[in-house]
Write an enzyme that holds these catalytic residues in place. Structure first.
Site, PDB file in Angstrom:
ATOM      1  N   GLU A 105       1.390  14.297  -4.700  1.00 13.36           N
ATOM      2  CA  GLU A 105       2.564  13.662  -4.968  1.00 13.36           C
ATOM      3  C   GLU A 105       3.680  14.271  -4.579  1.00 13.36           C
ATOM      4  OE1 GLU A 105       1.996  10.134  -5.027  1.00 13.36           O
ATOM      5  OE2 GLU A 105       0.134   9.326  -5.946  1.00 13.36           O
ATOM      6  N   ARG A 109       4.827  13.137  -1.003  1.00 14.92           N
ATOM      7  CA  ARG A 109       6.218  11.870  -1.067  1.00 14.92           C
ATOM      8  C   ARG A 109       7.664  13.391  -0.782  1.00 14.92           C
ATOM      9  NH1 ARG A 109       6.167   7.358  -4.847  1.00 14.92           N
ATOM     10  NH2 ARG A 109       3.498   7.288  -5.736  1.00 14.92           N
ATOM     11  N   ASP A 229      -8.765   8.558  -0.232  1.00 15.08           N
ATOM     12  CA  ASP A 229      -9.015   7.596   0.741  1.00 15.08           C
ATOM     13  C   ASP A 229      -8.464   8.575   1.980  1.00 15.08           C
ATOM     14  OD1 ASP A 229      -7.011   8.041  -1.211  1.00 15.08           O
ATOM     15  OD2 ASP A 229      -5.572   5.777  -0.674  1.00 15.08           O
ATOM     16  N   GLU A 370      -0.420   0.270   3.959  1.00 14.50           N
ATOM     17  CA  GLU A 370      -1.527   1.064   4.759  1.00 14.50           C
ATOM     18  C   GLU A 370      -1.722  -0.288   5.789  1.00 14.50           C
ATOM     19  OE1 GLU A 370      -1.712   2.247   0.939  1.00 14.50           O
ATOM     20  OE2 GLU A 370      -1.518   0.830   1.056  1.00 14.50           O
TER      21      GLU A 370
END
Length: 468
Positions: A105, A109, A229, A370
């Site tokens: 993360e 980010r 993913d 998404e």
């Protein structure tokens, strides 16, 4: 950098032409400002905004909403907001906290946000922060090839066992950082991860969500949603970012072939979806007929692979992208709110609309990006107007059901309930991703052109050519 003139984006936002929809752009900008303005009033400098209690939290300690949203501000032409944010981050962001952070993360980010904002606005102070943060994150690799999922930014002490996507979704960030500062050593640890991964046993390019990182027989759940993913997303995007290395294109095509062979399913009603799979490491496979909203990145990934010349079967893959896009749109269109749930289930033997259903515990919406990400890419590739129509309806549903009048937007607890109940949380990715992709969906193609930029998995646009 690729773009240096601070006035360029105002011209493109207002530019007339068939490829842009200025009215819809302005609506999305207003939605962004409603969210950002509330964050600024009640949670300035905090990580996340809690819109119902009108306060912020600091669970990361990294100004997460600020850093995540900066490049969205720049693209929308919100220069005053961008400058306020960048000045605060340059002066106050601490990248050496004696605190355990998520390597994944923090990289996508915070590091990604700093790199993209610097690349767009040419602010060296942001690059200085990105460099220090990157060096601290790389401490997680000091004694291992596959880093743990959590790392202390000060000490480098790590903890835990990484899932598939965590160490394989760092490569775009550290390669761009390496190129910007001219330090090849910054990318070597993440490159080694990819080389190690490709030596593992796989099911036609597909890997379990929890691999045995150091070899042996692989087995377990395989899927394109949570924990898996962005591994597949970054196979393609590494091929785009580093075209000099043909292995990534090969690995990407092998994986997509594996998806079609093992995961792709069609209901009796013609609905196509990507199932999950329990694999014993040999010949036994058991399908699980569910699909996370996270999987809705796949239509955009497939279309981008076609557009960038990375797919060996372009016509077939574009048809698949459009079919899966239709399924993702149905996740929204079939609910009472017009918002998609976190997960849907499928009945392969049923006809539409009964072939898709929602478990009560999966009916919440975090306003994830998404689907609108894929709508944006498919619009750029096909210019089929239905993709803008669907995006317009999704934006309207967010505004109608998730908006908090006092400021911000909140998680919807049940997208299929007649009376909407909100949860006290506004995800950072709403400003960083969802509103950005909606804005770009209605923008001229010249804004962040797909042949000049690649988006990381947090929607931060990275230039493909550095220093031009």
């Amino acid at each position: 950098m690729c773009i240096r003139d601070r006035g360029w984006m105002f011209f493109w936002i207002l530019r007339p032409g068939h490829a842009g929809d200025g009215g819809e752009q302005q609506k999305i900008i207003s939605m962004f400002q409603h969210g950002w303005g509330a964050y600024k009033r009640y949670a300035w400098g905090k990580d996340e905004f809690l819109p119902l209690s009108r306060e912020g939290n600091s669970r990361f300690g990294l100004c997460a909403t600020m850093v995540d949203a900066m490049d969205t501000m720049w693209l929308m032409g919100l220069r005053r907001e961008f400058d306020e944010c960048a000045e605060y981050v340059e002066a106050n962001l601490q990248v050496d906290l004696d605190k355990e952070e998520s390597l994944f993360e923090t990289s996508i980010r915070i590091l990604g946000g700093l790199l993209a904002a610097h690349s767009l606005a040419n602010r060296p102070g942001l690059l200085v922060k990105a460099t220090s943060l990157g060096e601290n994150l790389l401490k997680a690799f000091r004694e291992v090839e596959v880093p743990p999922p959590a790392v202390n930014l000060k000490t480098g002490v790590g903890r835990g066992l990484s899932c598939l996507s965590e160490p394989t979704t760092l490569q775009l960030e550290f390669r761009l950082l390496s190129r910007l500062v001219g330090k090849p050593a910054l990318r070597r640890p993440v490159d080694k991860v990819m080389e190690l991964v490709q030596k593992l046993d796989s099911l036609d390019g597909l890997l379990p969500l929890q691999p045995r990182w150091h070899g042996g027989r692989q087995s377990g759940r395989i899927g394109l949603g949570a924990r898996g993913d962005s591994y597949y997303e970054y196979l393609l995007k590494q091929a785009i970012q580093s075209p000099e290395d043909p292995r990534y294109k090969s690995w990407y095509n092998q994986a997509v072939d594996g998806m079609e062979k093992h995961l792709l399913q069609t209901t009796a009603g013609g609905t196509m979806y990507m199932a999950e799979l329990d694999w014993d490491g040999d010949s036994t496979e058991r399908l699980v007929h569910k699909m996370d909203h996270l999987v809705c990145f796949v239509p955009g990934m497939l279309a981008l692979g076609v557009q960038r010349g990375m797919d060996d079967k372009p016509a077939q893959r574009l048809r698949l992208a459009e079919a899966l896009m239709q399924t993702c749109w149905r996740m929204y269109a079939q609910t009472k709110t017009g918002l998609a749930p976190e997960i849907v289930q499928f009945r392969p033997e049923e006809m539409a609309p009964n072939d898709m259903w929602i478990k009560p515990n999966d009916a919440f919406s975090r306003l994830r990006p998404e689907t609108v990400e894929s709508l944006f890419v498919l619009w750029r590739v096909t210019h089929n107007p239905k993709y803008r129509t669907w995006g317009r309806q999704i934006a309207a549903a967010i505004e109608r059901h998730a908006k908090v009048e006092a400021g911000g937007y909140a998680v919807v607890k049940n997208v299929d309930a007649a009376d909407v109940v909100l949860e006290d949380k506004m995800e950072t990715f709403l400003l960083a991703e969802t509103f950005k992709y909606l804005f770009l969906l209605f923008s001229p193609d010249e804004i962040v052109p797909l042949d000049k930029f690649v988006f990381n998995t947090e929607a931060h646009p990275f230039p493909l050519v550095v220093g031009s």
